[in-house]
Design a protein around this motif. Structure first.
Motif, PDB file in Angstrom:
ATOM      1  N   ARG A  90       0.822  -1.261   0.028  1.00  0.00           N
ATOM      2  CA  ARG A  90      -0.050  -0.038   0.110  1.00  0.00           C
ATOM      3  C   ARG A  90       0.855   1.431  -0.014  1.00  0.00           C
ATOM      4  O   ARG A  90       1.816   1.274   0.809  1.00  0.00           O
ATOM      5  CB  ARG A  90      -1.013   0.039   1.107  1.00  0.00           C
ATOM      6  N   GLY A  91       0.533   2.151  -0.719  1.00  0.00           N
ATOM      7  CA  GLY A  91       1.079   3.545  -0.782  1.00  0.00           C
ATOM      8  C   GLY A  91       0.889   4.249   0.507  1.00  0.00           C
ATOM      9  O   GLY A  91       0.108   3.792   1.399  1.00  0.00           O
ATOM     10  N   ARG A  92       1.465   5.338   0.558  1.00  0.00           N
ATOM     11  CA  ARG A  92       1.451   6.413   1.760  1.00  0.00           C
ATOM     12  C   ARG A  92       0.475   7.694   1.368  1.00  0.00           C
ATOM     13  O   ARG A  92       0.642   7.815   0.314  1.00  0.00           O
ATOM     14  CB  ARG A  92       2.715   6.705   2.301  1.00  0.00           C
ATOM     15  N   PHE A  93      -0.152   7.991   2.210  1.00  0.00           N
ATOM     16  CA  PHE A  93      -1.222   8.856   2.171  1.00  0.00           C
ATOM     17  C   PHE A  93      -0.532  10.289   3.023  1.00  0.00           C
ATOM     18  O   PHE A  93      -0.616  10.263   4.031  1.00  0.00           O
ATOM     19  CB  PHE A  93      -2.397   8.659   2.721  1.00  0.00           C
ATOM     20  N   LEU A 100      -3.589   4.487  -3.650  1.00  0.00           N
ATOM     21  CA  LEU A 100      -2.816   3.675  -2.506  1.00  0.00           C
ATOM     22  C   LEU A 100      -2.996   2.258  -2.909  1.00  0.00           C
ATOM     23  O   LEU A 100      -1.796   1.372  -2.488  1.00  0.00           O
ATOM     24  CB  LEU A 100      -3.658   4.178  -1.242  1.00  0.00           C
ATOM     25  N   ALA A 101      -3.760   1.473  -3.367  1.00  0.00           N
ATOM     26  CA  ALA A 101      -3.983   0.216  -3.680  1.00  0.00           C
ATOM     27  C   ALA A 101      -2.916   0.009  -4.648  1.00  0.00           C
ATOM     28  O   ALA A 101      -2.312  -1.508  -4.481  1.00  0.00           O
ATOM     29  CB  ALA A 101      -5.270  -0.242  -3.997  1.00  0.00           C
ATOM     30  N   ARG A 102      -2.629   0.613  -5.583  1.00  0.00           N
ATOM     31  CA  ARG A 102      -1.448   0.596  -6.607  1.00  0.00           C
ATOM     32  C   ARG A 102      -0.225   0.536  -5.947  1.00  0.00           C
ATOM     33  O   ARG A 102       0.821   0.301  -6.642  1.00  0.00           O
ATOM     34  CB  ARG A 102      -1.686   1.524  -7.689  1.00  0.00           C
ATOM     35  N   GLY A 103       0.097   0.985  -4.787  1.00  0.00           N
ATOM     36  CA  GLY A 103       1.396   1.500  -4.264  1.00  0.00           C
ATOM     37  C   GLY A 103       1.969   2.857  -4.689  1.00  0.00           C
ATOM     38  O   GLY A 103       2.873   3.049  -3.987  1.00  0.00           O
ATOM     39  N   ASP A 104       0.917   3.604  -5.179  1.00  0.00           N
ATOM     40  CA  ASP A 104       1.539   4.999  -5.228  1.00  0.00           C
ATOM     41  C   ASP A 104       1.292   5.586  -3.976  1.00  0.00           C
ATOM     42  O   ASP A 104       0.632   5.534  -2.963  1.00  0.00           O
ATOM     43  CB  ASP A 104       0.310   5.493  -6.446  1.00  0.00           C
ATOM     44  N   VAL A 155     -18.181   7.942   5.708  1.00  0.00           N
ATOM     45  CA  VAL A 155     -17.567   8.137   4.375  1.00  0.00           C
ATOM     46  C   VAL A 155     -15.870   7.960   4.333  1.00  0.00           C
ATOM     47  O   VAL A 155     -15.549   7.457   3.253  1.00  0.00           O
ATOM     48  CB  VAL A 155     -17.732   9.853   4.050  1.00  0.00           C
ATOM     49  N   VAL A 156     -15.101   8.265   5.270  1.00  0.00           N
ATOM     50  CA  VAL A 156     -13.895   8.188   5.196  1.00  0.00           C
ATOM     51  C   VAL A 156     -13.370   6.602   5.393  1.00  0.00           C
ATOM     52  O   VAL A 156     -12.569   6.153   4.955  1.00  0.00           O
ATOM     53  CB  VAL A 156     -13.184   9.141   5.976  1.00  0.00           C
ATOM     54  N   GLY A 157     -14.116   6.085   6.493  1.00  0.00           N
ATOM     55  CA  GLY A 157     -13.507   4.835   6.899  1.00  0.00           C
ATOM     56  C   GLY A 157     -12.135   4.843   7.355  1.00  0.00           C
ATOM     57  O   GLY A 157     -11.485   5.504   8.120  1.00  0.00           O
ATOM     58  N   ASP A 158     -11.294   3.849   6.762  1.00  0.00           N
ATOM     59  CA  ASP A 158      -9.960   3.631   7.105  1.00  0.00           C
ATOM     60  C   ASP A 158      -8.979   4.514   6.235  1.00  0.00           C
ATOM     61  O   ASP A 158      -7.805   3.984   6.136  1.00  0.00           O
ATOM     62  CB  ASP A 158      -9.529   2.102   7.197  1.00  0.00           C
ATOM     63  N   VAL A 159      -9.515   5.146   5.232  1.00  0.00           N
ATOM     64  CA  VAL A 159      -8.474   6.041   4.571  1.00  0.00           C
ATOM     65  C   VAL A 159      -8.281   6.997   5.053  1.00  0.00           C
ATOM     66  O   VAL A 159      -8.814   8.294   4.866  1.00  0.00           O
ATOM     67  CB  VAL A 159      -9.285   6.227   3.108  1.00  0.00           C
ATOM     68  N   VAL A 160      -7.346   6.953   6.007  1.00  0.00           N
ATOM     69  CA  VAL A 160      -6.809   8.256   6.738  1.00  0.00           C
ATOM     70  C   VAL A 160      -5.311   8.454   6.325  1.00  0.00           C
ATOM     71  O   VAL A 160      -4.525   7.599   5.986  1.00  0.00           O
ATOM     72  CB  VAL A 160      -7.051   7.763   8.389  1.00  0.00           C
ATOM     73  N   PRO A 161      -5.039   9.903   6.418  1.00  0.00           N
ATOM     74  CA  PRO A 161      -3.462  10.087   6.264  1.00  0.00           C
ATOM     75  C   PRO A 161      -2.445   9.528   6.951  1.00  0.00           C
ATOM     76  O   PRO A 161      -2.852   9.122   8.275  1.00  0.00           O
ATOM     77  CB  PRO A 161      -3.676  11.488   6.518  1.00  0.00           C
ATOM     78  N   ASP A 162      -1.358   9.125   6.424  1.00  0.00           N
ATOM     79  CA  ASP A 162      -0.139   8.434   7.322  1.00  0.00           C
ATOM     80  C   ASP A 162       0.569   9.801   8.029  1.00  0.00           C
ATOM     81  O   ASP A 162       0.951   9.520   8.883  1.00  0.00           O
ATOM     82  CB  ASP A 162       0.510   7.977   6.481  1.00  0.00           C
ATOM     83  N   VAL A 163       0.550  10.787   7.223  1.00  0.00           N
ATOM     84  CA  VAL A 163       1.190  11.973   7.726  1.00  0.00           C
ATOM     85  C   VAL A 163       0.563  13.324   7.266  1.00  0.00           C
ATOM     86  O   VAL A 163      -0.074  13.242   6.188  1.00  0.00           O
ATOM     87  CB  VAL A 163       2.639  12.020   7.095  1.00  0.00           C
ATOM     88  N   THR A 164       0.346  14.177   8.161  1.00  0.00           N
ATOM     89  CA  THR A 164      -0.192  15.524   7.873  1.00  0.00           C
ATOM     90  C   THR A 164       0.561  16.603   8.025  1.00  0.00           C
ATOM     91  O   THR A 164       1.253  16.677   9.212  1.00  0.00           O
ATOM     92  CB  THR A 164      -1.507  15.765   8.696  1.00  0.00           C
TER      93      THR A 164
END
Length: 217
Positions: A10-13, A91-95, A128-137
């Protein structure tokens, strides 16, 4: 038997936040360049926006007067499209996804600035967001007085301003306070950057932050 190809990691957000005038959008290309220097694939996007539906809703949210709860609902409608169409697939592509504003902005602007109830934002965030949360802000922190000066200069130089940029000083003080409270509550995710400094100094700090993020990935 043929072996299956393992799914990419998984990529990083990474999200950028801050009050109007903090200059965060100016730094998006530089941050993306730092990340690509590590051989990473980077998707840059923004909120509201990031999809055709999101961009259409952006024009409405930024320019049309409406009830603050309505504004919040539209933000999360745009966010849902953004997550499903852009963020989650990348993120699923690893981007790596570099996003100019995300849910923290709703907490700061609609919650802190306009007084929308935390219960409404929590409920929408959960659904709406679920587990799609930022890794770093990256929070570009700026005193309201400096923000006001920069907003005034932008009005002279650019002419057009959106409805948020016309809000009174007290609004931006509340927005900044909400951002700082969220950073204090989640220091593991937030990196607070003094956005009152020269751009060159901020870029040096951003490069160090990106290096640290990449080493820990």
């Amino acid at each position: 038997m043929p072996t299956s190809t393992p799914a990419p990691a998984r990529g990083r957000f990474v999200t950028l936040e801050g009050i109007d005038g903090a200059g965060k959008s100016t730094h998006v290309p530089a941050i993306a360049g730092f990340l690509r220097g590590y051989g990473l694939r980077v998707v840059t996007t923004r909120e509201p926006g990031g999809t055709p539906v999101g961009e259409a809703l952006r024009a409405v949210v930024l320019n049309e007067r409406m009830e603050h709860d309505t504004e919040t609902l539209l933000m999360f409608a745009a966010r849902r499209e953004h997550i499903v169409r852009t963020i989650a697939p990348a993120l699923a592509r690893g981007d790596w996804v570099l996003c100019d504003r995300y849910t923290d902005a709703t907490w700061a602007y609609q919650g802190g600035g306009h007084g929308v109830s935390a219960s409404l934002i929590v409920a929408l965030e959960r659904e709406v967001v679920g587990d799609v949360v930022p890794d770093v802000t990256l929070l570009f922190d700026l005193p309201e007085a400096v923000s006001r000066e920069r907003r005034s200069r932008a009005r002279v130089e650019d002419g057009a301003v959106d409805k948020f940029e016309r809000e009174p000083d007290a609004f931006f003080e509340r927005v900044r306070a909400a951002y700082r409270a969220r950073a204090a509550a989640d220091p593991g995710r937030f990196r607070v950057i003094d956005a009152s400094r020269p751009v060159s100094d901020i870029r040096i700090e951003l490069k160090r932050i990106v290096e640290a993020i990449c080493r820990s990935a």
